[in-house]
Design a protein around this motif. Structure first.
Motif, short mmCIF file in Angstrom:
data_model
loop_
_atom_site.label_atom_id
_atom_site.label_comp_id
_atom_site.label_asym_id
_atom_site.label_seq_id
_atom_site.Cartn_x
_atom_site.Cartn_y
_atom_site.Cartn_z
N LEU A 1 34.62 39.17 50.34
CA LEU A 1 34.94 37.77 50.10
C LEU A 1 34.50 37.35 48.71
CD1 LEU A 1 35.83 34.94 50.98
CD2 LEU A 1 33.60 34.66 52.08
N VAL A 2 33.30 37.75 48.31
CA VAL A 2 32.75 37.38 47.00
C VAL A 2 33.52 38.10 45.88
CG1 VAL A 2 30.71 37.54 45.51
CG2 VAL A 2 30.47 36.83 47.90
N HIS A 3 33.66 39.40 46.01
CA HIS A 3 34.25 40.18 44.92
C HIS A 3 35.72 39.83 44.69
CE1 HIS A 3 34.73 43.64 42.23
NE2 HIS A 3 35.87 43.88 42.86
N GLU A 4 36.51 39.80 45.75
CA GLU A 4 37.93 39.53 45.56
C GLU A 4 38.18 38.09 45.13
OE1 GLU A 4 39.60 42.06 45.32
OE2 GLU A 4 38.52 43.52 46.51
N SER A 5 37.35 37.16 45.59
CA SER A 5 37.49 35.78 45.13
C SER A 5 37.16 35.66 43.65
CB SER A 5 36.59 34.85 45.94
OG SER A 5 36.99 34.81 47.30
N ALA A 6 36.18 36.41 43.18
CA ALA A 6 35.83 36.37 41.75
C ALA A 6 36.99 36.82 40.88
CB ALA A 6 34.61 37.26 41.50
N HIS A 7 37.84 37.68 41.43
CA HIS A 7 39.01 38.14 40.66
C HIS A 7 40.01 37.02 40.37
CE1 HIS A 7 38.44 42.34 39.96
NE2 HIS A 7 38.30 42.66 41.23
N GLU A 8 39.94 35.91 41.07
CA GLU A 8 40.83 34.81 40.73
C GLU A 8 40.56 34.33 39.30
OE1 GLU A 8 43.38 34.53 42.45
OE2 GLU A 8 43.14 33.27 44.23
N TRP A 9 39.32 34.46 38.86
CA TRP A 9 38.97 34.12 37.48
C TRP A 9 39.13 35.34 36.56
CZ3 TRP A 9 36.86 31.78 41.68
CH2 TRP A 9 36.72 30.39 41.67
N PHE A 10 38.51 36.46 36.95
CA PHE A 10 38.54 37.67 36.13
C PHE A 10 39.44 38.71 36.80
CE2 PHE A 10 34.56 35.61 34.99
CZ PHE A 10 34.65 35.60 33.60
N GLY A 11 40.68 38.74 36.36
CA GLY A 11 41.68 39.61 36.95
C GLY A 11 43.00 38.89 37.07
N ASN A 12 42.95 37.65 37.59
CA ASN A 12 44.17 36.88 37.78
C ASN A 12 44.33 35.79 36.72
OD1 ASN A 12 44.38 38.52 39.98
ND2 ASN A 12 43.77 36.97 41.46
N ASN A 13 43.26 35.05 36.43
CA ASN A 13 43.30 34.10 35.33
C ASN A 13 43.26 34.84 33.99
OD1 ASN A 13 43.26 31.48 34.10
ND2 ASN A 13 41.06 31.68 33.82
N ILE A 14 42.30 35.71 33.84
CA ILE A 14 42.18 36.59 32.66
C ILE A 14 42.52 38.00 33.12
CG2 ILE A 14 40.68 37.46 30.85
CD1 ILE A 14 38.92 34.99 31.25
N THR A 15 43.58 38.57 32.56
CA THR A 15 44.07 39.88 33.00
C THR A 15 44.08 40.85 31.83
OG1 THR A 15 45.55 38.75 34.54
CG2 THR A 15 45.97 41.08 34.14
N ALA A 16 43.62 42.06 32.06
CA ALA A 16 43.68 43.10 31.04
C ALA A 16 45.13 43.43 30.73
CB ALA A 16 42.94 44.35 31.51
N ARG A 17 45.49 43.43 29.46
CA ARG A 17 46.86 43.72 29.06
C ARG A 17 47.24 45.17 29.35
NH1 ARG A 17 47.71 41.39 23.39
NH2 ARG A 17 47.21 39.55 24.63
N ASP A 18 46.27 46.05 29.27
CA ASP A 18 46.48 47.47 29.54
C ASP A 18 45.44 47.90 30.57
OD1 ASP A 18 46.18 50.45 29.23
OD2 ASP A 18 47.65 50.15 27.64
N PRO A 19 45.82 48.70 31.59
CA PRO A 19 44.83 49.15 32.58
C PRO A 19 43.63 49.87 31.96
CG PRO A 19 47.04 49.64 33.34
CD PRO A 19 47.18 49.16 31.92
N ALA A 20 43.78 50.39 30.75
CA ALA A 20 42.66 51.04 30.07
C ALA A 20 41.49 50.08 29.89
CB ALA A 20 43.11 51.57 28.71
N ASP A 21 41.78 48.78 29.84
CA ASP A 21 40.74 47.76 29.67
C ASP A 21 40.40 47.06 30.98
OD1 ASP A 21 40.49 48.22 26.94
OD2 ASP A 21 42.01 46.73 26.40
N LYS A 22 40.57 47.74 32.08
CA LYS A 22 40.37 47.11 33.39
C LYS A 22 38.93 46.65 33.60
CE LYS A 22 41.14 47.97 38.32
NZ LYS A 22 41.36 49.02 39.34
N TRP A 23 38.00 47.11 32.78
CA TRP A 23 36.62 46.66 32.91
C TRP A 23 36.54 45.14 32.79
CZ3 TRP A 23 33.31 43.99 29.61
CH2 TRP A 23 33.78 43.75 28.31
#
Length: 550
Positions: free
Chosen positions: A338-360
């Motif tokens: 719940l915590v980790h996937e919700s955090a992705h709404e900000w880091f992952g969905n709001n801010i998304t790596a242009r290339d998977p190489a920068d997935k960090w």
């Protein structure tokens, strides 16, 4: 004589959360380049919107549908080849331009080239692609992604998709590159038997009954969304609705759960998700998708950050599928998924790596959200103990950043090591108000954007006022862990870093008769202290080796 002490715990086991079977490919091909780079056949057009319609057959394990791809012409083309991606064994049946003229096409592996006539700069057109076949089936979702033909515990159909990494082209035709999100959002219409319900991203637009005992649910998002985040969920769902009073007003929160999970889902998700939202709006800024709402959806498998419709598979319990990822005990005090996937709404969905190489950018920050949540829920000390405990999962097998332009990620160390990298940076900043301003600023200044690692690195350097460039070069682009070497001679402390890039330097907090901030480099330096010292310790927040020279 040397004495070695490591401020990093050994890698005693590997979490399934870090497994990436699809990403273990060592031999890269032309297909990897075609999918992972901006080819000439991709560069001339920009995706504005996807309107996708699908009808899966649970018994036949097949999928049929069409995608209306609305795009803007960025460069005039007298004759244009458009690259669209669709993974075998799915195939394109036909294509139309602006709902009228048939478009010829040819195939090269999982890449399809559509042959279009004159495309004038700034024109907006729609290409409709009809397709069908048996989609790639996920063997170990979400790490080996694809379509999931599952069953719930009562042996009823339960279907969804998990395709981050392997790509959305496993189940629908698209421009399968993270750098081009549909600027004007997307819709997903799902036709299913009327004994089942279909859930997707955003808000329900319509529900239409058909004479053949099927029903079409149409969902839509108004915000940009990455290809892999579009997701259907099909099963015997019931819904729980509530409203959170957030920083931007009323936020609708909806939980779609299997009917037999209704009571335990209501008891577990409502209070916990409110705490998560309160914490993350404090640290990261307003939830990025108020217009589309926030949803959690019961899903077969593990969990995935599908934008505004998060896949939840943690069984309504604390921990990481019943385990503590850190081995400290603190990880059993809250629901990891719940915590980790919700955090992705900000880091992952709001801010998304242009290339998977920068997935960090997505995973390291979402992982560090755990620590900030623990600070607010329990204590700062508990969060610090937890993040240090996660070092046992670090492999140091390869750099965190991966090869560019081929659709490949770096090491799974982006999770535990990336979390520890951000913990060090927070310690260097040593001011949580300032650290929070940086995180909220990132989500404001890069709102709904795809970004590069360099953009995020430069932002952190500029806002922190610390030269973190050698730190990023060391921890992101090499698997080496720097070693702090020192020797003591009365009141004199000599020190340096080894096992590091030549230009490496990093602020470091030590205790030597008191606390001292120093900035070791690869060459020896000296510090004169007020009194003789016999021992020193390095602050445990720093992920470094420590070696005393006698």
């Amino acid at each position: 004589m040397k004495r070695l002490l490591w401020l990093l715990l050994p890698c005693i086991y590997s979490q399934a959360a870090q497994a990436q079977p699809w990403n273990n490919k060592t031999h890269l091909t032309r297909q990897d380049t075609l999918r992972g780079s901006i080819t000439p056949e991709r560069a001339w057009w920009d995706v504005l919107r996807y309107d996708l319609c699908i009808q899966p057959s649970f018994t036949a394990r097949t999928l049929a549908g069409h995608n209306n791809i609305t795009y803007k012409v960025l460069q005039s083309q007298r004759t244009a080849r458009m690259q669209v991606d669709l993974r075998s064994p799915l195939h394109i049946d036909s294509a139309l331009i602006n709902h009228q003229e048939h478009v010829p096409f040819a195939r090269e592996g999982d890449v399809w080239y559509l042959h279009l006539k004159t495309q004038n700069k700034n024109a907006v057109n729609t290409i409709t692609i009809y397709y069908s076949g048996r989609p790639h089936e996920a063997a170990q979702p979400p790490w080996d992604g694809g379509w999931i033909w599952g069953e719930d515990s009562l042996h009823r159909p339960w279907m969804t998709v998990a395709c981050q990494g392997i790509g959305a082209s496993t189940w629908y035709p698209c421009k399968d590159h993270q750098g081009d999100e549909p600027d004007n959002g997307a819709s997903l219409a799902i036709r299913v038997p009327d004994t089942l319900a279909a859930i997707a991203n955003g808000r329900l637009q319509s529900k239409r009954q058909h004479p053949d005992h099927t029903v079409t649910y149409k969902w839509a998002v108004t915000n940009p969304i990455n290809n892999y985040n579009l997701c259907p969920y099909i099963g015997k769902y019931m819904s729980i609705d509530t409203v959170y009073q957030g920083q931007n007003g009323h936020l609708s929160m909806r939980y779609h759960v299997l009917d037999y999970n209704y009571q335990k889902a209501r008891a577990h998700l409502l209070p916990h998700s409110f705490l998560v939202m309160e914490c993350f709006e404090h640290w990261f800024g307003p939830y990025p998708f108020y217009e589309d709402g926030y949803q959690l959806v019961d899903a077969p498998g593990y969990g995935m950050e599908h934008q505004s419709a998060i896949a939840y598979g943690n069984g309504y319990r604390n921990g990481h599928h019943g385990r503590d990822y850190s081995g400290t005990g603190w990880g059993m005090q809250w629901d990891f998924l719940l915590v980790h996937e919700s955090a992705h709404e900000w880091f992952g969905n709001n801010i998304t790596a242009r290339d998977p190489a920068d997935k960090w950018i997505q995973e390291s920050f979402a992982c560090y959200a755990d620590v900030l949540y623990m600070k607010d829920l329990i204590s700062d000390a508990a969060g610090s103990t937890y993040v240090i405990g996660t070092r046992r999962n670090i492999r140091n097998d390869a750099p965190i950043t991966g090869p560019y332009g081929v659709g490949r990620e770096g090491s799974s160390d982006m999770y535990p090591k990336g979390r520890n990298l951000l913990h060090m940076i927070r310690r260097m900043i040593h001011n949580d108000d300032h650290f929070r301003e940086i995180l909220t600023g990132m989500n404001r200044d890069f709102r709904h954007q795809t970004v590069t690692s360099r953009q995020i690195e430069d932002y952190l350097i500029a806002r922190s006022g610390i030269d973190l460039s050698p730190v990023f070069d060391q921890y992101l682009r090499t698997p080496q862990v720097p070693v702090f070497e020192y020797r003591i001679g009365g009141r004199t402390l000599a020190y340096r870093f080894t096992n590091c890039v030549p230009h490496f330097s990093m602020p470091l907090l030590i205790k030597a008769g008191g606390e001292h901030w120093i900035t070791p480099r690869a060459s020896w330096q000296e510090l004169t202290l007020p009194h003789n010292i016999h021992t020193i310790t390095v602050d445990s927040c720093f992920y470094v080796g420590v070696q005393a020279r006698l």
